[in-house]
Design an enzyme around this catalytic site. Structure first.
Site, short mmCIF file in Angstrom:
data_model
loop_
_atom_site.label_atom_id
_atom_site.label_comp_id
_atom_site.label_asym_id
_atom_site.label_seq_id
_atom_site.Cartn_x
_atom_site.Cartn_y
_atom_site.Cartn_z
N ASP A 167 2.66 0.30 1.37
CA ASP A 167 1.44 0.21 2.16
C ASP A 167 1.27 1.44 3.03
O ASP A 167 1.89 1.57 4.08
CB ASP A 167 1.47 -1.05 3.04
N ASP B 196 -5.42 3.89 2.59
CA ASP B 196 -4.74 2.61 2.77
C ASP B 196 -4.56 1.89 1.44
O ASP B 196 -5.51 1.34 0.89
CB ASP B 196 -5.54 1.74 3.74
#
Length: 432
Positions: A285, A43
């Site tokens: 992201d 992430d």
């Protein structure tokens, strides 16, 4: 061969295999001595690295769906089974960071240290428990721990195993909507590349297609160090933008989107810049599955696609899946890759035109039936109250999100030395 605490060497690279999951990409994390192995999401939209902690039956995950229901045990880290495990102290920079306090003494005060001890950095009490929030109401509760993390390294092309002591991570006992752990790759001091010393250089990833989901036999590489930045002359580089309110995100500027050879649909100016309050721009992201774009820009893209795609719409599947455009595609031979769906191009700052692989835009949501398969556009609308992202809406924080689904079969380079992000479409299965 194992080298202890060798991230100080300039010629060290880290090369970790990454696998495809149903909604993102997984990294194996080896924690403790002897190592305990966990699959965690990669992430770039957060900093904290954490794993489920306690006994396999004590870890609780609420609202995690049928697959990760509270009745199904999830592998958990056991601090007592690691000879090198320690609790992080309340006065550490990591403890202060995760509690986001304006006063660095607050964590030590919270655990009852006397003023003289924490004013002189002599308080030895553990960092108090934390809560760490993500988008969509996701939340994890735990405490900070330090232990050895074991990684796959390379020195002058020679493969090694690397033990890095003192790695700080979250030992999480309960969570909401976050079932299996996360490796934070943001720009904050808690992130994995930051702790390993690679944020002054950079890293790269090349995500396999989602057709490899749940297949551990196929991996691609996450690379940290000089190797991630070498031989990238043919990459499309766009500058990183900076936000004063969200400095740990990887921002880029989106100027428009074009369909096939058509003219670009101009993005609002807020997506190519960040204002004085830190709003605008697009973040890269990997923790968000689909790319999110704001209205009315997103609606204009949908209208353009609908006008050039001649296949019959599947309104039933649109209602059932929540995706905005689904089409019935003739398919006589699997895997149904032959179609006339148009390519989608992103136009970034620096005169960069990234043509997304078609499989990174459209996905077959049904099996072939009567020589027809339904494919949907896997983009989503970004609303002000959007609950599917790690971030806020178009007028609150980042204005758009480049999600991991659109990064499959695209090598992405985070060049921290030069302050830029590079893209190169390629078959990541062939280059792993």
């Amino acid at each position: 061969m194992v080298i202890i605490n060798s991230t100080r060497f300039d010629f060290l690279d880290i090369i970790e295999p990454v696998t495809t999951y149903t909604d993102g990409y997984l990294l194996s994390l080896n924690l403790g001595m002897p190592p305990q192995v966990f699959q965690v999401y990669l992430d770039t939209g957060s900093d904290l690295t954490w794993v489920p902690c306690g006994t396999n039956s004590s870890y609780q995950c609420l609202e995690c769906g049928n697959e990760h229901s509270t009745s199904k045990p999830i592998p958990s880290f056991s601090p007592s089974q690691s000879s090198s495990n320690m609790k992080e102290l309340c006065g550490s920079r990591f403890c202060v960071d995760i509690h986001s306090s304006d006063n660095s003494h607050d964590p030590c005060a919270a655990v009852g240290c006397a003023i003289p001890s924490f004013m002189s950095d002599l308080c030895t009490r553990p960092c108090p428990p934390f809560s760490y929030t993500y988008g969509g109401g996701a939340l994890v509760l735990g405490s900070l721990a330090k232990d050895i993390v074991t990684l796959h390294g390379s020195i002058f092309g020679i493969a090694i195993l690397l033990d890095v002591p003192g790695f700080c991570f979250g030992c999480v006992g309960s969570s909401i909507r976050e079932p299996i752990g996360i490796a934070g790759f943001g720009k904050g001091i808690l992130s994995l590349p930051s702790q390993l010393g690679f944020l002054d250089k950079g890293f790269s990833h090349c995500f396999l297609g989602f057709r490899f989901a749940r297949n551990p036999n196929f991996t691609s590489s996450l690379i940290m160090g000089d190797l991630a930045l070498s031989a990238k002359d043919d990459f499309l580089f766009t500058p990183m933008l900076k936000s004063i309110t969200n400095p740990n995100f990887y921002y880029i500027g989106l100027e428009g989107v074009s369909i096939g050879d058509g003219a670009a649909i101009a993005a609002p100016p807020s997506l190519s810049s960040i204002d004085s309050e830190g709003n605008g721009g697009m973040i890269v992201d990997t923790g968000t599955t689909y790319t999110h774009l704001p209205d009315p820009f997103y609606t204009a893209i949908l209208s353009s696609l609908a006008s050039v795609i001649l296949y019959e719409r599947s309104y039933d599947l649109e209602m059932r899946t929540g995706f905005d455009l689904c089409f019935k595609i003739p398919c006589t031979h699997t895997p149904c890759t032959q179609d006339e769906l148009p390519l989608i191009n992103f136009h970034f700052l620096g005169d960069v035109k990234l043509t997304l692989p078609k499989d990174s835009c459209y996905y077959a949501v049904t099996a072939p039936k009567n020589s027809v398969v339904v494919k949907c556009l896997l983009f989503q609308r970004m609303d002000n109250d959007d609950d599917d992202d790690d971030v806020g809406g178009a007028n609150n924080g980042p204005g758009a999100v480049l999600g991991s689904f659109q990064m499959q079969n695209v090598e992405v380079v985070y060049d921290m030395e030069a302050g830029r992000i590079g893209f190169q479409p390629k078959d990541c299965a062939l280059h792993s």
